[in-house]
Design a protein around this motif. Structure first.
Motif, mmCIF file in Angstrom:
data_model
loop_
_atom_site.group_PDB
_atom_site.id
_atom_site.type_symbol
_atom_site.label_atom_id
_atom_site.label_comp_id
_atom_site.label_asym_id
_atom_site.label_seq_id
_atom_site.Cartn_x
_atom_site.Cartn_y
_atom_site.Cartn_z
ATOM 1 N N ASP A 183 63.933 47.161 -69.033
ATOM 2 C CA ASP A 183 65.115 48.001 -68.801
ATOM 3 C C ASP A 183 65.260 48.373 -67.329
ATOM 4 O O ASP A 183 64.297 48.343 -66.563
ATOM 5 C CB ASP A 183 65.039 49.258 -69.672
ATOM 6 N N GLU A 184 66.470 48.758 -67.011
ATOM 7 C CA GLU A 184 66.825 49.068 -65.633
ATOM 8 C C GLU A 184 66.011 50.252 -65.101
ATOM 9 O O GLU A 184 65.583 50.275 -63.957
ATOM 10 C CB GLU A 184 68.318 49.392 -65.572
ATOM 11 N N PHE A 185 65.770 51.235 -65.974
ATOM 12 C CA PHE A 185 65.071 52.447 -65.553
ATOM 13 C C PHE A 185 63.641 52.135 -65.110
ATOM 14 O O PHE A 185 63.197 52.567 -64.046
ATOM 15 C CB PHE A 185 65.074 53.458 -66.699
ATOM 16 N N SER A 186 62.930 51.336 -65.916
ATOM 17 C CA SER A 186 61.557 50.980 -65.553
ATOM 18 C C SER A 186 61.543 50.209 -64.245
ATOM 19 O O SER A 186 60.667 50.392 -63.403
ATOM 20 C CB SER A 186 60.922 50.109 -66.632
ATOM 21 N N SER A 233 63.660 50.471 -61.823
ATOM 22 C CA SER A 233 63.920 51.335 -60.670
ATOM 23 C C SER A 233 62.670 52.155 -60.343
ATOM 24 O O SER A 233 62.374 52.414 -59.182
ATOM 25 C CB SER A 233 65.139 52.215 -60.918
ATOM 26 N N LEU A 234 61.932 52.547 -61.386
ATOM 27 C CA LEU A 234 60.672 53.264 -61.133
ATOM 28 C C LEU A 234 59.695 52.371 -60.383
ATOM 29 O O LEU A 234 59.079 52.782 -59.396
ATOM 30 C CB LEU A 234 60.023 53.653 -62.456
ATOM 31 N N ARG A 278 60.607 51.844 -56.703
ATOM 32 C CA ARG A 278 60.224 52.996 -55.895
ATOM 33 C C ARG A 278 58.735 52.985 -55.603
ATOM 34 O O ARG A 278 58.299 53.231 -54.479
ATOM 35 C CB ARG A 278 60.503 54.271 -56.672
#
Lengths: 291, 470
Positions: B180-183, B185-186, B189
């Protein structure tokens, strides 16, 4: 030496036994404060475990914790000692009219009529003591002057009774949120430690220790997200206590993984400003959070 | 310990304290003695314990800590020469190594190991690879094979150019199984953070090597940056600007506390009759002590005029950030941006509830005609007087942020003086050093005759000014 820690490693070990997991630098500084007999000034953002440190040292050394909570308008009568006026008045009336002035005077300025406040109590105790002076930055500048005197010599002069010196130096912890700079003079007399957010490994250990029943993988992920949040420019950065709260919340909700929807519905536990939530949602690509 | 060793150690200790003082840390004699005592207790074998001992006894402000750490690394280096030769056991490569087409062949292996270390978050590995990178690719000038240090120096940039850690990012991301996109982005970072950590380690390593060749004291003088609040706002690097922006909210909170404390101490308000009578009961009805109501706080209206031309844009950003972080201290804030004409930008700040966002939006929203050309102070003030003249009244505090470089056009000092006359207070914050005022096209001395002009180059100076602002 108050607490009898032998080495920095012993500090780590004994604090860990009572549930406080210190970073190595913190353990070394506590060890030094103890060995040098100096007060320890702990500064840092809210919720990184400054107050907890004092409590943990007290618990680990089986010392009594005496706490002076600072606030605006705190004065000597609340910090040092006060004469119990009403009791003195009663004593004078009870003595009747035949008592001489000298007798009465000697009678009413004795220990019986003295109300010891935290600083005096901590200095007079013969047993191991941890004195916590909490949120020192909230107190007025005059109180700092008072602290200087007490913390450099560990003695207090009461005009009617004489000077009270500590027979056993308490272990002193001062905390500050740095809402204002404390005076240079006070800082010079203390050892200084800036306590920051813990490393990821340490925070995961804290979560695992404080929230029994949480899975290691979830704790890992949780700590990773919190670290990412702390790296953003937020108005209020999540504290350790909030990480732990978040873990408890997820556990209570029965969430087994920290996915987007779980974050979106519980983000309010760690971020307490609407603008922070919006920002986090935008930067971390959270769909729908904060709206 | 033999006496000669003790003396040498003492000399080193004293030299280190001297270097700290020279770098601007106020280390008193008593603190130096504490440090010496602390060091004898922790011993010299554990380097991090030694660092903690010095930090606890001589560093009493958070802002001084980075500087202290850099100096500590110079005086008490981790290793000597190329450092320990041991390498971690080779792991089976799991990470795709991307980019690096321009990298020399010898750097291939190091890049692969670096990718692994970044992927695993292995800090000890990063530190070791930073050492290798500098040793192999960082030497400039002199003879690279050693044989004297004549003319040799160490450059972190040469090492980073060879290794190009930033190009590893794409491969690192492809090696993660995130769906997923969220993982993603984490992870992005996280990897970025570790790469910049590596870059910092390379910088520190290069400094250490330089110090080895030239001595710690000289290195400290030439390569160290001043503490954060003393950095010149105009010349600050990108990383320093980010670090400075983080300081804004804590600083605003400190300033607000100071202001309210000052307000409480200053003078007494009108008599509080109820509380006076109640207090008099303790003294048999005789009012020995009078009680007073707190004074109503004076909250000025603030009008901020900001020069956003490229030369002083970063300064304007800080001024605006701080003003809006403190907006509770003012009854109203209106802000205007200008280069050669002036535009009101208040709405960007009232719409967004995040100041940093608002500033970005403001910069995007500024019309193009504003952005072209150099600042024209004369026209701006005339224009402002005509269009927004009613913004200035007897309750207003006028604040101008700019370098007063008028590009040799008429500065319209009289018009500006008129604006100043109508305001309750007026200040001009100039990010140039006082010595440069009046040089070249600067109209600073002319303006300084009609308005209180304040030199404001660093965050510390900015904070001092805002604290005293009425």
């Amino acid at each position: 030496m108050v607490t009898g820690f032998d080495t920095p490693a012993a500090v780590s070990e004994r604090l860990a036994e009572v549930g406080y997991l210190p970073e190595p630098a913190l353990a070394t500084t506590v060890f030094l404060a103890d060995q040098l007999g100096k007060p320890l000034l702990v500064e840092g953002p809210a919720g990184v475990g400054k107050t907890e440190l004092a409590k943990a040292v007290a618990a680990a050394t089986e010392a009594e914790l005496i706490r002076l909570q600072c606030y605006e308008g705190l004065d000597e009568a609340r910090a040092l000692y006060e004469w119990n006026y009403s009791k003195q008045l009663l004593r004078i009336q009870a003595a009747g009219s035949d008592a001489t002035w000298e007798r009465t005077h000697d009678d009413i300025f004795t220990d019986e009529f003295l109300l010891a406040r935290p600083l005096l109590r901590a200095i007079r105790r013969d047993e191991p003591t941890v004195l916590l002076i909490d949120e020192t930055d909230k107190a007025d500048i005059e109180i700092e002057g008072l602290l200087l005197e007490v913390l450099s010599d560990f003695q207090i002069t009461i005009p009617e009774l004489g000077t009270v010196s500590a027979s056993r130096r308490p272990f002193v912890v001062l905390t500050s949120n740095a809402t204002r700079e404390l005076s240079e003079a006070l800082k010079r007399r203390c050892l200084y430690l800036h306590l920051d957010y813990p490393t990821r490994e340490r925070e995961r250990d804290i979560v695992l220790a404080q929230v029994p029943g949480i899975e290691a993988a979830l704790a890992d992920r949780l700590v990773e997200v919190v670290a990412a949040l702390r790296a953003l420019e937020l108005k209020k950065v999540p504290s350790i206590a909030e990480t732990v709260d978040w873990a408890r919340t997820l556990l209570a909700l029965g969430a087994s993984s920290l996915d987007e929807s779980a974050i979106a519905s519980t983000l309010g536990v760690v971020l307490k400003h609407h603008s922070d939530q919006v920002r986090a949602a935008k930067e971390l690509v959270l769909p729908g959070a904060g709206h | 310990m033999p006496d000669t060793d003790r003396t040498a150690l003492l000399g080193h200790h004293v030299a280190f304290l001297d270097a700290l003082r020279e770098a601007g840390l106020p280390v008193s004699l008593a603190e130096g003695l504490d440090a010496a005592r602390a060091v004898t207790m922790t011993g010299l074998l554990d380097r991090e314990a030694l660092r903690a001992a010095y930090a606890a006894t001589v560093v009493k402000r958070r802002g001084h800590r980075p500087l202290f750490d850099e100096l500590f690394d110079l005086w008490f280096p981790r290793a000597i020469g190329d450092g320990s030769g041991e390498r971690p056991a080779r792991r089976k490569p799991r990470v795709e190594v991307s980019g690096g087409r321009a990298a020399p062949d010898e750097a291939r292996e190091l890049r692969a190991e670096l990718a692994e270390a970044i992927f695993d978050g292995d800090d000890a590995g990063l530190r070791q690879l930073a050492g290798q990178a500098v040793a192999r690719f960082g030497a400039i000038g002199g003879s690279p094979t050693g044989g004297g240090t004549g003319g040799r120096s160490w450059s972190p940039n040469a090492a980073l150019d060879a290794v190009t850690p930033r190009t590893l990012l794409a491969g690192l991301l492809r090696s993660r199984p995130d769906s997923d996109e969220f993982s993603r982005s984490l992870a992005r970072r996280e990897f970025r953070f570790r790469i910049s950590r590596f870059e910092r380690l390379v910088n520190a390593e290069a400094r250490r090597r330089i110090a080895e060749d030239r001595g710690a004291a000289e290195t400290a003088r030439t390569v160290l940056r001043p503490p954060l609040d003393q950095i010149d706002l105009i010349g600050a690097s990108q990383a320093e600007l980010t670090a400075l922006r983080r300081e804004i909210y804590p600083l605003a909170r400190r300033l607000a506390t100071k202001k309210s404390m000052k307000r409480r101490r200053g003078g007494r308000g009108p008599l509080d009759f109820r509380r006076t009578i109640r207090a008099s009961l303790a003294t048999g009805g005789v009012p020995m002590d009078t009680r007073h109501r707190p004074r109503r706080p004076h909250k000025p209206e603030l009008v901020v005029l900001c020069d956003v031309s490229s030369s002083v844009a970063s300064f304007a950003r800080f001024g605006l950030l701080l003003v809006y972080a403190l907006s509770e201290q003012f009854s109203a804030v209106r802000s205007f941006a200008f280069v050669d004409t002036v535009e009101e930008v208040t709405r960007h700040f009232t719409e967004a509830d995040d100041v940093a966002d608002a500033i970005n939006r403001m910069e995007q929203g500024l019309s193009m005609r504003l952005m072209g050309g150099g600042s024209n102070y004369g026209r701006v003030f005339t224009h402002f007087d005509g269009r927004f003249g009613d913004a200035i009244g007897p309750k207003t505090t006028l604040l101008v942020l700019g370098d007063a470089r008028a590009n040799y056009v008429d500065p319209a000092v009289a018009t500006f003086g008129d604006l100043v006359g109508r305001a309750r207070h007026a200040y001009w914050l100039n990010p140039e050093p006082r010595g440069n005022w009046g040089t070249g096209d600067s109209a600073a001395p002319a303006y300084a005759e009609v308005v209180a002009m304040v030199e404001c180059r660093t965050l510390a100076q900015l904070a001092d000014f805002v604290r005293d602002l009425e």
